[in-house]
Motif scaffolding. Sequence first.
Motif, PDB file in Angstrom:
ATOM      1  N   ASP A 160       0.845  -1.189   0.000  1.00 13.09           N
ATOM      2  CA  ASP A 160       0.000   0.000   0.000  1.00 13.09           C
ATOM      3  C   ASP A 160       0.887   1.247   0.000  1.00 13.09           C
ATOM      4  O   ASP A 160       1.480   1.585  -1.009  1.00 13.09           O
ATOM      5  CB  ASP A 160      -0.936  -0.045   1.205  1.00 13.09           C
TER       6      ASP A 160
ATOM      7  N   GLN B 243       3.251   1.911   2.671  1.00 14.58           N
ATOM      8  CA  GLN B 243       4.435   1.726   3.510  1.00 14.58           C
ATOM      9  C   GLN B 243       5.489   0.895   2.789  1.00 14.58           C
ATOM     10  O   GLN B 243       5.232   0.309   1.742  1.00 14.58           O
ATOM     11  CB  GLN B 243       4.033   1.054   4.824  1.00 14.58           C
TER      12      GLN B 243
ATOM     13  N   TRP C  72       6.732  -1.822   3.836  1.00 14.22           N
ATOM     14  CA  TRP C  72       6.515  -3.245   4.088  1.00 14.22           C
ATOM     15  C   TRP C  72       5.151  -3.649   3.541  1.00 14.22           C
ATOM     16  O   TRP C  72       4.280  -2.802   3.331  1.00 14.22           O
ATOM     17  CB  TRP C  72       6.614  -3.552   5.584  1.00 14.22           C
TER      18      TRP C  72
ATOM     19  N   LEU D 170       1.355  -4.756   3.177  1.00 12.44           N
ATOM     20  CA  LEU D 170       0.113  -4.735   3.937  1.00 12.44           C
ATOM     21  C   LEU D 170      -0.392  -6.163   4.125  1.00 12.44           C
ATOM     22  O   LEU D 170      -0.981  -6.495   5.154  1.00 12.44           O
ATOM     23  CB  LEU D 170      -0.931  -3.898   3.193  1.00 12.44           C
TER      24      LEU D 170
ATOM     25  N   ASN E  47      -5.193  -3.441   8.645  1.00  8.91           N
ATOM     26  CA  ASN E  47      -4.894  -2.022   8.799  1.00  8.91           C
ATOM     27  C   ASN E  47      -4.546  -1.669  10.246  1.00  8.91           C
ATOM     28  O   ASN E  47      -3.801  -0.707  10.484  1.00  8.91           O
ATOM     29  CB  ASN E  47      -6.079  -1.186   8.314  1.00  8.91           C
TER      30      ASN E  47
ATOM     31  N   TYR F   1      -2.605  -3.347  12.124  1.00 11.12           N
ATOM     32  CA  TYR F   1      -1.184  -3.581  12.327  1.00 11.12           C
ATOM     33  C   TYR F   1      -0.339  -2.454  11.754  1.00 11.12           C
ATOM     34  O   TYR F   1       0.775  -2.189  12.238  1.00 11.12           O
ATOM     35  CB  TYR F   1      -0.785  -4.931  11.732  1.00 11.12           C
ATOM     36  N   VAL F   2      -0.844  -1.777  10.729  1.00  9.68           N
ATOM     37  CA  VAL F   2      -0.156  -0.583  10.238  1.00  9.68           C
ATOM     38  C   VAL F   2      -0.230   0.517  11.288  1.00  9.68           C
ATOM     39  O   VAL F   2       0.779   1.178  11.602  1.00  9.68           O
ATOM     40  CB  VAL F   2      -0.763  -0.113   8.907  1.00  9.68           C
ATOM     41  N   THR F   3      -1.409   0.728  11.870  1.00 16.65           N
ATOM     42  CA  THR F   3      -1.575   1.740  12.907  1.00 16.65           C
ATOM     43  C   THR F   3      -0.694   1.445  14.106  1.00 16.65           C
ATOM     44  O   THR F   3      -0.078   2.355  14.685  1.00 16.65           O
ATOM     45  CB  THR F   3      -3.049   1.808  13.348  1.00 16.65           C
TER      46      THR F   3
ATOM     47  N   CYS G 126       2.097   0.095  14.156  1.00 20.45           N
ATOM     48  CA  CYS G 126       3.475   0.481  13.840  1.00 20.45           C
ATOM     49  C   CYS G 126       3.644   1.991  13.878  1.00 20.45           C
ATOM     50  O   CYS G 126       4.553   2.520  14.512  1.00 20.45           O
ATOM     51  CB  CYS G 126       3.858  -0.047  12.461  1.00 20.45           C
TER      52      CYS G 126
END
Length: 225
Positions: free
Chosen positions: A171, A173, A175, A177, A204, A206-208, A210
């Motif tokens: 997406d 980042q 790394w 998604l 999503n 797990y993105v937050t 981080c």
Amino acid sequence: MTFSVIARCARTGQFGMAVSSSSPAVTSRCAFARAGVGVVASQNVTDPRLGPAGLDLLERGASAAECRDILVRNADFSEFRQLAILDACGDGAVWSGERTLGCHATFIEKNVVSAGNMLASQSVPEAVGKAFLEADESLDLGERLVIAMLGGLEAGGEAGPVRSAGMIVVDRQSWPLVDLRVDWDDEPVGRLAELWKVWQPQMNDYVTRCLNPLSAPSYGVPGDE
């Protein structure tokens, strides 16, 4: 030994790939994507070096066709390789060397490319690509990739049984998604679909976690308040 789909989501700009093979751990060797850049599939007699090399070319401004031509011209044993490439504009390119195994074919439309070798029939990549294009564009890219792979299975898939499958989606980042893998199973595409259903509702979060753990939802573990 392989059939795959690479795609760009026109709505979100995400790139992704799903792949299945009779060989173990297919995704580790075949699937390469970079946020905002594109996606490269290196398959048949795989050379995993071609994935990162292709992404570097795309990031420097090469089109999918230019990327393919440079890789084929410079790669060792290009006659054994099968490539599928999608650039940041959603344009695709493919290569199937003269020593690509068995029944092989490719399919290209805007934002989607499918390729395969040792297939049950040459119609499989077209079935994969059309299943992707016919899926609701409001769905997550990962969901559309699963739908595409199931469409390939319905069209016959590989000539023999498949044993591994996987999917990556990038997406914004650096790394992935999504990075899901089934490395040895009797029904790996079905297992991949099950894994996607587990991962999709929380990917999503797990993105937050981080980027800003203070705003992340509960972890759901003992001691977490």
